[in-house]
Design an enzyme around this catalytic site. Structure first.
Site, mmCIF file in Angstrom:
data_model
loop_
_atom_site.group_PDB
_atom_site.id
_atom_site.type_symbol
_atom_site.label_atom_id
_atom_site.label_comp_id
_atom_site.label_asym_id
_atom_site.label_seq_id
_atom_site.Cartn_x
_atom_site.Cartn_y
_atom_site.Cartn_z
ATOM 1 N N ARG A 68 -6.466 -16.324 17.459
ATOM 2 C CA ARG A 68 -7.749 -17.327 17.723
ATOM 3 C C ARG A 68 -7.755 -18.630 17.570
ATOM 4 O O ARG A 68 -8.102 -19.581 17.952
ATOM 5 C CB ARG A 68 -8.877 -16.648 17.090
ATOM 6 N N ASP A 110 -8.963 -14.433 22.015
ATOM 7 C CA ASP A 110 -9.601 -13.175 21.351
ATOM 8 C C ASP A 110 -9.245 -11.761 21.974
ATOM 9 O O ASP A 110 -8.875 -12.028 23.227
ATOM 10 C CB ASP A 110 -11.032 -13.200 21.452
ATOM 11 N N PHE A 111 -9.131 -10.905 21.314
ATOM 12 C CA PHE A 111 -8.702 -9.663 21.978
ATOM 13 C C PHE A 111 -9.474 -9.018 23.323
ATOM 14 O O PHE A 111 -9.258 -8.488 24.026
ATOM 15 C CB PHE A 111 -8.684 -8.715 20.808
ATOM 16 N N LYS A 175 0.153 1.398 10.637
ATOM 17 C CA LYS A 175 -0.628 2.348 9.678
ATOM 18 C C LYS A 175 -1.815 1.511 9.522
ATOM 19 O O LYS A 175 -1.830 0.463 8.997
ATOM 20 C CB LYS A 175 0.174 2.843 8.531
ATOM 21 N N LYS A 209 13.826 2.250 4.928
ATOM 22 C CA LYS A 209 14.539 1.943 3.737
ATOM 23 C C LYS A 209 15.836 2.706 3.827
ATOM 24 O O LYS A 209 15.990 3.713 3.942
ATOM 25 C CB LYS A 209 13.660 2.282 2.749
ATOM 26 N N GLU A 243 2.261 1.817 -7.880
ATOM 27 C CA GLU A 243 2.414 0.279 -7.867
ATOM 28 C C GLU A 243 1.745 -0.319 -9.172
ATOM 29 O O GLU A 243 0.735 0.301 -9.627
ATOM 30 C CB GLU A 243 1.744 -0.287 -6.594
ATOM 31 N N HIS A 267 3.340 7.612 4.571
ATOM 32 C CA HIS A 267 4.644 7.521 3.675
ATOM 33 C C HIS A 267 5.079 8.827 3.088
ATOM 34 O O HIS A 267 6.241 9.247 3.168
ATOM 35 C CB HIS A 267 4.537 6.360 2.396
ATOM 36 N N LYS A 365 -2.545 2.607 -7.615
ATOM 37 C CA LYS A 365 -2.336 0.963 -7.852
ATOM 38 C C LYS A 365 -2.579 1.097 -9.419
ATOM 39 O O LYS A 365 -3.332 1.900 -10.155
ATOM 40 C CB LYS A 365 -3.465 0.328 -7.342
#
Length: 517
Positions: A68, A110-111, A175, A209, A243, A267, A365
């Site tokens: 935008r 814009d979309f 995702k 990875k 994490e 994952h 987390k």
């Protein structure tokens, strides 16, 4: 020298017998929707520069941003330049940048803006002529999932999803792929109405990875592991993604999604599939996907869910030497939020190879450290003719595949302690990518973007994998939603710890314990 439309460019001087030579993408343009976001700035644009720097993009390449912002082409070029300077992994070379920048364009809109998509179509047609991109376009949707259907429909409306005259158009989707099974099926139906499944690339950056792909080499290129990779010898499998960071500033994305949807559904279930699947006939995309689908079809949540699942939400605590706040005090999160920041589930894989072996998956987390690993924990030996005192410090043998941050493999086994007594203790045999190979591992997004441009889908989940993963996880999500409706909620755990007490009890009640990496 230009390449035929839709093909990969091949250096005519290249010796095809030399397997060290990489494949180079053919003429094409990449369109990134959502170029102002963190993913585009920190990963996608630097990865494209790194590919160019490694000589893996053709001279006939273009990069188009769609957002935008009221930018001219030069303004977007400056944004890409700053992203490259801050986040690229390879050294900056002015001549590489000059060549890449010639093909940088920007489309403002814009979309839902028809005029913007017409400008996008005109821009791509101009690049096909000016830059020789050959009508080959990859559309990277680095945008909220709710916008996927609208963007796909607009691409179809303006003829940007059609494949003609040997040219290709592909869509790349980040995702999460839906919110549950029903939404994933609906999303897949919309996307496949516009793009055939062969042109849909669902990005799971973990599959790019190096260590994840090395799992296939470890299993199928070495005879020493295959005889013990089964229920006769393996006691259980733990797959962990931990994490140490919190969620400050990410409420808009994370609240209402949680750890299970964010990490386990994609994952970790993909890592399970690669760990548990049977040997494919070859490593073609169809054969790899077939084996993953077979093992996911045989996977289910262990029962009862109140004993085989756990979830938590981080509270205030110490992360290293820093005192941090809990989730409910993070900006953007309501004091009543029931979004879990830790999730653990127990899965049974009902195949001959794995019958009776539980797979424990966890993600969280604000845990003790950042680490992702797959650990095969083996059954205990009878320990005869040793007596209990000789082996009291000996644990289970384990094979640990470290996905990040210190990529490698560790084998834990028992060895005699030096001295006059017979005493056996755990020792580790360690393989590290960083010390074993001179070559630097490519960044996951570099590999995956190049695979998109080459039309190589081996590392991308297909419809069936996505829907099976939701089918596996949905009962746990429904169970937790019912608890929330009754006034329950995620169990608090201190920041810097290894999760809620219920997660440890989940394993303790069956005589096992979580690894503490």
């Amino acid at each position: 020298m230009s390449a035929p439309a839709g093909s990969e460019w091949v250096n005519p001087l290249r010796d095809k017998r030399d397997k060290r030579m990489p494949r180079i993408a053919g003429p094409c343009a990449v369109v990134i929707f959502g170029v102002t976001g963190d993913l585009a700035r920190k990963k996608l644009m630097p990865a494209i520069y790194d590919l160019a720097n490694r000589g893996l993009l053709p001279p006939q390449f273009a990069l188009v941003g769609f957002a935008r912002r009221e930018w001219a082409h030069e303004d977007f070029g400056k944004e890409v330049y700053e992203a490259v300077q801050q986040h690229a992994r390879t050294p900056f070379h002015q001549e590489v940048w000059d060549r890449l920048s010639e093909g940088i364009r920007f489309v403002q809109g814009d979309f839902s803006d028809d005029a913007a998509f017409q400008r996008l179509a005109d821009t791509l047609h101009s690049l096909d002529t000016e830059r020789g991109t050959g009508g080959n376009h990859a559309f990277y949707l680095s945008i909220p999932p709710k916008a996927f259907p609208l963007v796909c429909e607009k691409l179809a409306q303006f003829g940007l999803a059609r494949e003609t005259d040997g040219c290709w158009n592909r869509v790349v989707i980040e995702k999460p792929f839906g919110h549950d099974l029903a939404s994933a099926e609906s999303l897949n139906a919309v996307v496949n109405t516009v793009f055939p499944e062969s042109s849909v690339f669902r990005i799971d950056h973990y599959l790019g990875k190096e260590t994840v792909q090395n799992l296939l080499a470890l299993r199928f290129a070495n005879t020493m592991f295959e005889p013990i990779w089964n229920a006769h010898y393996v006691d259980h499998v733990q797959i962990t993604m931990a994490e140490d960071i919190g969620l400050g500033g990410r409420a808009g994305y994370y609240d209402g999604i949680g750890a299970a949807r964010d990490v386990i559904q994609n994952h970790l279930l993909q890592l399970l599939a690669l760990t548990a699947m049977e040997e494919p006939v070859n490593f073609s995309p169809a054969e790899l996907q077939a084996e993953k689908i077979k093992v996911l079809s045989a996977t289910r949540l262990a029962q009862p869910l109140d004993q085989t699942t756990a979830r938590g939400q981080y509270a205030a605590g110490w992360q290293g030497s820093q005192q941090v706040v809990g989730l409910l005090d993070e900006e953007g999160f309501a004091k009543t939020s029931t979004t879990e920041t830790y999730a653990a589930i127990t899965l049974d894989v009902d195949t001959r190879r794995w019958a009776g072996v539980p797979f424990y998956l966890r993600s969280g987390k604000r845990l003790g450290r950042r680490v992702t690993e797959i650990a095969l924990v083996f059954k205990r030996a009878p320990h005869l003719p040793f007596d209990a005192t000789m082996t009291e410090e000996l644990g289970h043998n384990a094979l640990v595949i470290r996905v990040q941050p210190d990529e490698g493999i560790t084998l834990r086994f028992g060895s005699k302690v030096p001295g006059n007594r017979m005493e056996v203790r755990d020792v580790n045999m360690d393989f590290s990518y960083g010390s074993a190979f001179a070559e630097e591992s490519p960044e996951a997004y570099e590999r995956l973007i190049l695979d998109v441009l080459l039309g190589e889908p081996s590392l991308f989940p297909v419809n069936a994998e996505v829907e099976l993963a939701w089918q596996i996880l949905d009962p746990a999500l429904e169970h937790w939603a019912a608890l929330d409706a009754e006034g329950g909620g995620p169990e608090p755990y201190a920041a810097g710890s290894w999760g809620p007490d219920s997660a440890f009890e989940m394993l303790h009640r069956v005589g096992r314990e979580w690894r503490r990496p």
